[in-house]
Design an enzyme around this catalytic site. Sequence first.
Site, mmCIF file in Angstrom:
data_model
loop_
_atom_site.group_PDB
_atom_site.id
_atom_site.type_symbol
_atom_site.label_atom_id
_atom_site.label_comp_id
_atom_site.label_asym_id
_atom_site.label_seq_id
_atom_site.Cartn_x
_atom_site.Cartn_y
_atom_site.Cartn_z
ATOM 1 N N LYS A 93 -16.538 -39.805 11.488
ATOM 2 C CA LYS A 93 -17.614 -39.110 12.187
ATOM 3 C C LYS A 93 -18.713 -38.816 11.186
ATOM 4 O O LYS A 93 -18.479 -38.186 10.154
ATOM 5 C CB LYS A 93 -17.129 -37.798 12.800
ATOM 6 C CG LYS A 93 -18.243 -37.041 13.536
ATOM 7 C CD LYS A 93 -17.762 -35.687 14.031
ATOM 8 C CE LYS A 93 -17.780 -34.624 12.968
ATOM 9 N NZ LYS A 93 -19.162 -34.158 12.626
ATOM 10 N N ASP A 119 -22.466 -38.220 15.343
ATOM 11 C CA ASP A 119 -22.440 -36.896 15.977
ATOM 12 C C ASP A 119 -23.729 -36.129 15.669
ATOM 13 O O ASP A 119 -23.753 -35.271 14.781
ATOM 14 C CB ASP A 119 -21.214 -36.122 15.478
ATOM 15 C CG ASP A 119 -21.064 -34.773 16.151
ATOM 16 O OD1 ASP A 119 -21.565 -34.609 17.281
ATOM 17 O OD2 ASP A 119 -20.437 -33.884 15.543
ATOM 18 N N LYS A 148 -25.597 -34.703 18.321
ATOM 19 C CA LYS A 148 -25.738 -33.697 19.381
ATOM 20 C C LYS A 148 -27.179 -33.618 19.904
ATOM 21 O O LYS A 148 -27.816 -32.561 19.877
ATOM 22 C CB LYS A 148 -25.264 -32.319 18.891
ATOM 23 C CG LYS A 148 -23.808 -32.292 18.463
ATOM 24 C CD LYS A 148 -23.405 -30.896 18.020
ATOM 25 C CE LYS A 148 -21.946 -30.832 17.609
ATOM 26 N NZ LYS A 148 -21.654 -31.599 16.373
ATOM 27 N N ASP A 195 -32.723 -32.380 24.135
ATOM 28 C CA ASP A 195 -34.168 -32.254 24.305
ATOM 29 C C ASP A 195 -34.493 -32.657 25.741
ATOM 30 O O ASP A 195 -33.590 -32.844 26.554
ATOM 31 C CB ASP A 195 -34.902 -33.140 23.291
ATOM 32 C CG ASP A 195 -36.240 -32.548 22.862
ATOM 33 O OD1 ASP A 195 -37.063 -32.247 23.762
ATOM 34 O OD2 ASP A 195 -36.462 -32.386 21.655
ATOM 35 N N THR A 239 -17.007 -25.464 18.826
ATOM 36 C CA THR A 239 -15.738 -24.813 18.513
ATOM 37 C C THR A 239 -15.907 -23.584 17.617
ATOM 38 O O THR A 239 -14.947 -22.882 17.337
ATOM 39 C CB THR A 239 -14.779 -25.807 17.832
ATOM 40 O OG1 THR A 239 -15.451 -26.452 16.743
ATOM 41 C CG2 THR A 239 -14.308 -26.856 18.827
ATOM 42 N N ARG A 295 -12.709 -30.901 6.720
ATOM 43 C CA ARG A 295 -12.412 -30.133 5.514
ATOM 44 C C ARG A 295 -10.940 -30.098 5.111
ATOM 45 O O ARG A 295 -10.644 -30.162 3.907
ATOM 46 C CB ARG A 295 -12.980 -28.715 5.673
ATOM 47 C CG ARG A 295 -14.486 -28.672 5.455
ATOM 48 C CD ARG A 295 -15.112 -27.364 5.877
ATOM 49 N NE ARG A 295 -15.195 -27.236 7.330
ATOM 50 C CZ ARG A 295 -15.858 -26.271 7.954
ATOM 51 N NH1 ARG A 295 -16.480 -25.336 7.242
ATOM 52 N NH2 ARG A 295 -15.905 -26.225 9.257
#
Length: 244
Positions: A41, A68, A70, A73, A127, A218
């Site tokens: 990603k 990704d 997002k 608009d 999240t 991470r």
Amino acid sequence: MASVTDSADANNPLFLALDISDIDTAASIAKKLKPHIGGVKIGMEFFYNFGARGYERIRETGLPIFLDLKLHDIPATVSAAVRTLARLSPAMLTIHAGGGIEMMRAALSAAKEADAPPRIVAVGMLTSLEDADLKREGIPQTAEIRTRHLADNAIEAGINTLVCSPREITPLRERFGGDVSLVTPGIRPEGAKADDQKRTMTPEEAYRLGADILVIGRPILHAGNPEAAARAISESLQPHRPGE
């Protein structure tokens, strides 16, 4: 056990969130982890730092790319952005379901014009948010209800791939069955720090409940041995894969 080869496992649901600010490190990690992941990603941090040049470096690994960004608009702007980004041939591209049904329809229509149409993925609630955050924004819904509402809009717009937290996997599966694909961030192996994620779950739990793609960053990137961490997660999912 997953075999160690030079090829990515197309059936592996683990996608590495490659949010790294150094292009050489990112490319090296992606190449090294390729046998243990299903794709990568690329998010805002990496793409805004390196743009198409950085994207192409990662694409050289041969891994499927989940772009990704997002997009959110007015319909015309998002449509134009999708047309431009589709030239990079990502496997998946995210938009915000909160942009409305017409915006989502415009994104889907633009994607279909591409030679290699990316799968448009609708992001519901981030999240990092929970019920208290919605209340603070004046939204009188729980995270689960808000996610379901945004998912309904995405389905109405013609999009059948949704991003949801692990906590919404079961409600969405109950609502849509196998008609949707679920992409799930907020995954934390047992003992890993939650960081800024608030609605988390272990990889095994999320996959068992019905997530199709698990996005993990991470806990792998910050591990002492990222390759071993990715391999361990991938192998932990094998008993739960469909047909296995």
